[in-house]
Design an enzyme around this catalytic site. Sequence first.
Site, mmCIF file in Angstrom:
data_model
loop_
_atom_site.group_PDB
_atom_site.id
_atom_site.type_symbol
_atom_site.label_atom_id
_atom_site.label_comp_id
_atom_site.label_asym_id
_atom_site.label_seq_id
_atom_site.Cartn_x
_atom_site.Cartn_y
_atom_site.Cartn_z
ATOM 1 N N ALA A 62 0.605 -0.959 0.357
ATOM 2 C CA ALA A 62 0.218 -0.116 0.333
ATOM 3 C C ALA A 62 0.396 0.893 0.222
ATOM 4 O O ALA A 62 1.738 1.257 0.602
ATOM 5 C CB ALA A 62 -1.339 0.388 1.074
ATOM 6 N N GLY A 107 0.507 -5.850 0.737
ATOM 7 C CA GLY A 107 -0.500 -5.999 0.078
ATOM 8 C C GLY A 107 -0.538 -6.065 -1.885
ATOM 9 O O GLY A 107 -1.423 -7.354 -1.395
ATOM 10 N N GLU A 110 -0.245 -9.693 -0.902
ATOM 11 C CA GLU A 110 -1.383 -10.235 -0.426
ATOM 12 C C GLU A 110 -2.673 -10.091 -1.606
ATOM 13 O O GLU A 110 -3.055 -11.465 -1.691
ATOM 14 C CB GLU A 110 -2.044 -9.088 0.593
ATOM 15 C CG GLU A 110 -1.670 -9.785 2.011
ATOM 16 C CD GLU A 110 -2.578 -8.340 3.116
ATOM 17 O OE1 GLU A 110 -2.288 -8.646 3.886
ATOM 18 O OE2 GLU A 110 -1.953 -7.681 2.450
ATOM 19 N N GLU A 130 4.305 -5.639 7.017
ATOM 20 C CA GLU A 130 4.309 -4.826 7.999
ATOM 21 C C GLU A 130 3.979 -4.302 9.397
ATOM 22 O O GLU A 130 4.337 -3.095 10.293
ATOM 23 C CB GLU A 130 2.357 -5.084 8.184
ATOM 24 C CG GLU A 130 1.775 -5.292 6.647
ATOM 25 C CD GLU A 130 1.766 -5.990 6.059
ATOM 26 O OE1 GLU A 130 1.133 -5.641 4.915
ATOM 27 O OE2 GLU A 130 2.728 -6.371 6.007
#
Length: 259
Positions: A62, A107, A110, A130
Amino acid sequence: MTISLVFEGPAALLIFDRADQMNALNGAMVEEILLAIEQVARDPAVRALVVTGAGGHFMAGADIKDYARQSAQDFRAFQISAARVYAALEALPKPVIAAIEGYALGGGFEIALACDMIIAHPGAQLGLPEVKLGLVPGGGGTQRLARKLGPNIAAELLMTGRFADAAEMERRGVINRIAADPRMAALELAADIARHPTNAVADVKRLNLVAWSDGLESGLLAEGEALGQLFETGDGMDRIRAFVERSERKKQEKRGGHS
């Protein structure tokens, strides 16, 4: 536009196209990805979707600069919005193949984990860092990684935030294969799958997901709650701001060195 949608034979190629930001995911990109997935779902000529990135990277997660500007409410809204991307990739009744070069982090990893198959360049780096920002993954990383990798190795990657190279991830079964040109290899795999009846392929995808996703919904809810609390009450925001400040300082130093 933050993405491109290109058609190659029986496959659609969804390309993340924010190369100057290492294809970092933001709100606009989420909406454009979702529209592209809807287009692919409606088009009977498209038999598979290949997901990849421009500029030598898949996606570096992100956009942390956006995080630094968000309130807790905005942050939660973005996480809920982004979760629609991962769910849409899994729900698409067509095979989805991630073709990874460079970084697939946060992300980005992911998104790859939500795909049915992954092909990666030998130099690819994958991870969920993260924890280094005082957060947890928010796009299903804690749930899908453990299911695909096993809880022990997943715990190590999640708790250290370290990156794993393509060779390790192939050895552990997360990556299907390594290829010098992952995009071309993914398109060839898509063409191979496209030779088979559409309904049978869709059912195989659905049944394969059912085989390992029991309990996924409750895990995703718990993950989202933990992430929101860390952003709001933990030291997540302090670390996010520090990350942005370091990035800006490095850019200024780099510009100064070229002056």
